[in-house]
Design a protein around this motif. Structure first.
Motif, mmCIF file in Angstrom:
data_model
loop_
_atom_site.group_PDB
_atom_site.id
_atom_site.type_symbol
_atom_site.label_atom_id
_atom_site.label_comp_id
_atom_site.label_asym_id
_atom_site.label_seq_id
_atom_site.Cartn_x
_atom_site.Cartn_y
_atom_site.Cartn_z
ATOM 1 N N TRP A 84 0.475 -1.347 0.261
ATOM 2 C CA TRP A 84 -0.155 0.079 -0.118
ATOM 3 C C TRP A 84 0.268 1.377 0.385
ATOM 4 N N LYS A 85 1.987 0.897 0.629
ATOM 5 C CA LYS A 85 3.331 2.059 0.803
ATOM 6 C C LYS A 85 1.998 3.473 1.633
ATOM 7 N N PRO A 86 1.914 4.022 2.669
ATOM 8 C CA PRO A 86 1.442 4.525 2.819
ATOM 9 C C PRO A 86 1.999 5.839 2.832
ATOM 10 N N ASN A 87 1.090 7.246 2.357
ATOM 11 C CA ASN A 87 1.978 8.640 2.471
ATOM 12 C C ASN A 87 2.211 8.632 4.145
ATOM 13 N N LYS A 88 1.261 8.708 5.289
ATOM 14 C CA LYS A 88 1.532 8.651 6.697
ATOM 15 C C LYS A 88 1.652 7.794 6.849
ATOM 16 N N SER A 89 1.065 7.058 8.737
ATOM 17 C CA SER A 89 1.511 6.465 8.881
ATOM 18 C C SER A 89 -0.011 5.470 8.751
ATOM 19 N N MET A 90 0.150 4.079 9.118
ATOM 20 C CA MET A 90 -0.526 2.782 8.857
ATOM 21 C C MET A 90 -0.328 2.429 10.013
ATOM 22 N N ARG A 91 -1.483 1.801 11.061
ATOM 23 C CA ARG A 91 -2.056 0.018 11.610
ATOM 24 C C ARG A 91 -2.810 -0.633 11.509
ATOM 25 N N ILE A 92 -2.036 -2.005 11.455
ATOM 26 C CA ILE A 92 -3.157 -2.845 12.088
ATOM 27 C C ILE A 92 -3.695 -3.459 13.192
ATOM 28 N N SER A 93 -4.442 -3.716 13.806
ATOM 29 C CA SER A 93 -4.011 -4.637 14.978
ATOM 30 C C SER A 93 -5.842 -5.627 14.851
ATOM 31 N N VAL A 94 -5.812 -6.583 15.632
ATOM 32 C CA VAL A 94 -6.207 -7.236 14.960
ATOM 33 C C VAL A 94 -7.650 -7.566 16.256
ATOM 34 N N ILE A 95 -8.724 -8.220 15.256
ATOM 35 C CA ILE A 95 -10.145 -8.274 15.741
ATOM 36 C C ILE A 95 -10.568 -9.396 16.365
ATOM 37 N N GLU A 96 -10.161 -10.266 15.757
ATOM 38 C CA GLU A 96 -10.060 -11.687 16.437
ATOM 39 C C GLU A 96 -9.795 -12.420 15.025
ATOM 40 N N ASP A 97 -9.521 -13.928 14.952
ATOM 41 C CA ASP A 97 -9.174 -14.844 14.118
ATOM 42 C C ASP A 97 -9.355 -14.090 12.568
ATOM 43 N N GLU A 98 -8.742 -13.900 11.984
ATOM 44 C CA GLU A 98 -8.429 -13.338 10.689
ATOM 45 C C GLU A 98 -9.840 -11.876 10.532
ATOM 46 N N LEU A 99 -9.759 -11.100 11.372
ATOM 47 C CA LEU A 99 -10.167 -10.053 11.450
ATOM 48 C C LEU A 99 -9.903 -9.135 12.239
ATOM 49 N N PHE A 100 -9.349 -7.790 10.888
ATOM 50 C CA PHE A 100 -8.394 -7.254 11.452
ATOM 51 C C PHE A 100 -8.577 -5.733 11.600
ATOM 52 N N LEU A 101 -8.343 -4.936 12.460
ATOM 53 C CA LEU A 101 -8.465 -3.446 11.883
ATOM 54 C C LEU A 101 -7.389 -2.351 11.913
ATOM 55 N N VAL A 102 -7.430 -1.721 10.157
ATOM 56 C CA VAL A 102 -6.357 -0.596 9.682
ATOM 57 C C VAL A 102 -6.959 0.355 9.753
ATOM 58 N N GLU A 103 -6.207 1.033 10.760
ATOM 59 C CA GLU A 103 -5.951 2.602 10.910
ATOM 60 C C GLU A 103 -5.341 3.414 10.513
ATOM 61 N N PHE A 104 -6.204 4.507 9.409
ATOM 62 C CA PHE A 104 -4.769 5.084 8.192
ATOM 63 C C PHE A 104 -4.851 6.300 9.192
ATOM 64 N N ASP A 105 -3.277 7.429 9.048
ATOM 65 C CA ASP A 105 -3.222 8.767 9.519
ATOM 66 C C ASP A 105 -4.031 9.906 8.713
ATOM 67 N N ASP A 106 -3.757 9.350 7.318
ATOM 68 C CA ASP A 106 -4.045 9.926 6.274
ATOM 69 C C ASP A 106 -5.988 9.627 5.382
ATOM 70 N N ASP A 107 -6.700 10.069 5.201
ATOM 71 C CA ASP A 107 -7.739 9.622 4.470
ATOM 72 C C ASP A 107 -7.268 9.012 2.838
ATOM 73 N N ARG A 108 -6.436 9.991 2.736
ATOM 74 C CA ARG A 108 -6.479 9.912 0.920
ATOM 75 C C ARG A 108 -5.737 7.957 0.708
ATOM 76 N N ASP A 109 -4.988 7.996 1.914
ATOM 77 C CA ASP A 109 -4.407 6.420 1.633
ATOM 78 C C ASP A 109 -5.160 5.518 1.986
ATOM 79 N N LYS A 110 -6.047 5.789 3.000
ATOM 80 C CA LYS A 110 -7.623 4.605 3.282
ATOM 81 C C LYS A 110 -8.250 4.163 1.717
#
Length: 111
Positions: free
Chosen positions: A63-89
């Protein structure tokens, strides 16, 4: 490979169980809503366990985000992806479908 993924993507349907929504209580703050608008829920359609560090590294390179990005686990095979820039999302959503280790990756916005 891309055509095969596209064909699989077109056949994909959401089950009733997956369609269920999660309601947050009234005590959610405005700050939480602001953070949420730059987030995606990601599901990897895999029967194998997923190593979080490898997943993070793979998608940062893809994805090569312009700003930082975090991925965290919600449950098995399900993740939350947080972008610092809406354009990246938006760019990640526009370029889908994605795959991870030859497994389809579903992305969904939420509010």
């Amino acid at each position: 490979m891309a055509e095969e993924l596209e064909a699989l993507w077109q056949k994909l349907r959401v089950t009733e169980e997956e369609e269920e929504s999660v309601n947050l209580g009234r005590d959610c703050t405005k700050a939480a809503k602001e953070i949420g608008k730059n987030c995606l829920v990601m599901k990897v359609l895999s029967r194998r366990g997923i190593m979080l560090d490898a997943l993070r590294k793979n998608f940062r390179m893809l994805w090569k985000p312009n700003k930082s990005m975090r991925i965290s686990v919600i449950e098995d095979e399900l993740f939350l992806v947080e972008f610092d820039d809406d354009r990246d999302k938006r760019r990640v959503l526009e370029m889908s479908p994605w795959h991870y280790e030859k497994q389809l990756v579903l992305l969904q916005e939420f509010d």
